[in-house]
Design a protein around this motif. Sequence first.
Motif, PDB file in Angstrom:
ATOM      1  N   THR A  54      41.608  20.372  -3.926  1.00 36.90           N
ATOM      2  CA  THR A  54      41.320  21.599  -4.004  1.00 36.90           C
ATOM      3  C   THR A  54      39.886  21.898  -3.641  1.00 36.90           C
ATOM      4  N   THR A  55      38.939  21.181  -4.179  1.00 36.85           N
ATOM      5  CA  THR A  55      37.630  21.286  -3.995  1.00 36.85           C
ATOM      6  C   THR A  55      37.105  21.057  -2.624  1.00 36.85           C
ATOM      7  N   THR A  56      37.876  19.997  -2.116  1.00 34.14           N
ATOM      8  CA  THR A  56      37.512  19.613  -0.700  1.00 34.14           C
ATOM      9  C   THR A  56      37.635  20.801   0.089  1.00 34.14           C
TER      10      THR A  56
ATOM     11  N   ASN B 163      49.037  23.357  -2.801  1.00 33.28           N
ATOM     12  CA  ASN B 163      49.071  22.906  -4.064  1.00 33.28           C
ATOM     13  C   ASN B 163      50.435  23.156  -4.838  1.00 33.28           C
TER      14      ASN B 163
ATOM     15  N   THR C   9      44.336  17.469  -9.439  1.00 28.24           N
ATOM     16  CA  THR C   9      44.506  18.397  -8.121  1.00 28.24           C
ATOM     17  C   THR C   9      43.327  18.971  -7.876  1.00 28.24           C
ATOM     18  N   VAL C  10      42.326  18.706  -8.682  1.00 26.88           N
ATOM     19  CA  VAL C  10      40.910  19.530  -8.545  1.00 26.88           C
ATOM     20  C   VAL C  10      39.990  18.781  -7.436  1.00 26.88           C
ATOM     21  N   PRO C  11      39.991  17.423  -7.050  1.00 29.09           N
ATOM     22  CA  PRO C  11      39.427  16.981  -5.996  1.00 29.09           C
ATOM     23  C   PRO C  11      39.800  17.334  -4.572  1.00 29.09           C
TER      24      PRO C  11
ATOM     25  N   TRP D 265      40.942  11.278  -6.234  1.00 25.25           N
ATOM     26  CA  TRP D 265      41.870  11.558  -5.200  1.00 25.25           C
ATOM     27  C   TRP D 265      42.459  10.342  -4.684  1.00 25.25           C
TER      28      TRP D 265
ATOM     29  N   ALA E 195      43.647  24.430 -11.379  1.00 27.44           N
ATOM     30  CA  ALA E 195      42.845  23.871 -10.414  1.00 27.44           C
ATOM     31  C   ALA E 195      42.150  24.901  -9.443  1.00 27.44           C
TER      32      ALA E 195
ATOM     33  N   SER F  54      37.986  24.527  -9.445  1.00 27.85           N
ATOM     34  CA  SER F  54      37.746  23.930  -8.140  1.00 27.85           C
ATOM     35  C   SER F  54      36.526  25.147  -7.638  1.00 27.85           C
TER      36      SER F  54
ATOM     37  N   VAL G  25      33.187  24.323  -9.253  1.00 31.13           N
ATOM     38  CA  VAL G  25      32.848  23.036  -8.847  1.00 31.13           C
ATOM     39  C   VAL G  25      32.292  22.872  -7.215  1.00 31.13           C
ATOM     40  N   ALA G  26      33.230  23.493  -6.469  1.00 28.31           N
ATOM     41  CA  ALA G  26      32.800  23.486  -5.122  1.00 28.31           C
ATOM     42  C   ALA G  26      31.292  24.376  -4.670  1.00 28.31           C
TER      43      ALA G  26
END
Length: 291
Positions: free
Chosen positions: A171-173, A220, A167-169, A110, A81, A85, A88-89
């Motif tokens: 973490t990206t936030t 996480n 878990t990515v959404p 999410w 993740a 992330s 992506v971020a």
Amino acid sequence: MTSRQTAIPYLLILPSLVLAAAIIFWPVGSLIEIATNDVNRFGQLKGWNDFANFSALFANADFISALWRTGLWTVLVVGGALLVSVPVALILNEDFYGRDIARVILMLPWAVSLTMTAVVWRWSLNGESGMLNSALMGLGIISENVQWLASGDLAFAMQVLIGILVTVPFTTTIFLGGLSSIPQDLYEASALEGASRLQQFRHITLPLLKPFINIALVLNTIYVFNSFPIIWVTTQGGPANSTDILVTHLYKLGFRIGKLGEASAVSLIMLAILLVFTIIYVRLAMKEREA
């Protein structure tokens, strides 16, 4: 400042501290009591058993396998993740047409219940009529249906991928919040000095994003370590307990087999593992801050 003035803030938060302590320590005390006693299916204590529940756990091959698999599950999902992330971020932090829509699309998973997400994935991974097999066969990647959840290794690999995706959404936030706090002047100054995008990432973005990476790592780890729905909904720890992690093994012990004492012992072991992880993290963070 007088001693009375110093004590006022502590007195104001004292009720909250007492309530929090009661919420935390009362269940833990009950777990200790059950884990160290013989107990029947109805929760009646039969007397001190000299830590027999813990001895039975460590003599159980299924528990040892679940313990090892929980560590692997946590490391792979949290690590995967974080790796996914960050880029992506970085992309979503750029100014491009449709960025807001892209952020909303990323956040949508999410907002959905994790259990419902796992149900959808179980249907998608169905070996006969699942969407994944249909899509892969349509693309010509496979020529016959794959039984994704029929073998332990393949099922666990798919569960890890699902865990990373859900878990990515979150973490990206966290990372987007960190990126928005980095002054743009630093990038402009480094660009004038001839720094490349990769050099900016290594020497500006990554160091300043480190506190947010640490936050994501801790949250996480705690979340994934205790995650129940993905494993349970997709395989219920099967086939033959080959995808069990501690939390699903605990559920089986307590609610299927009726071994409440051993289930409570598993809970205490999980609590101890997370407590040790938290203490190590806090000590490392404090040393880093002092340095």
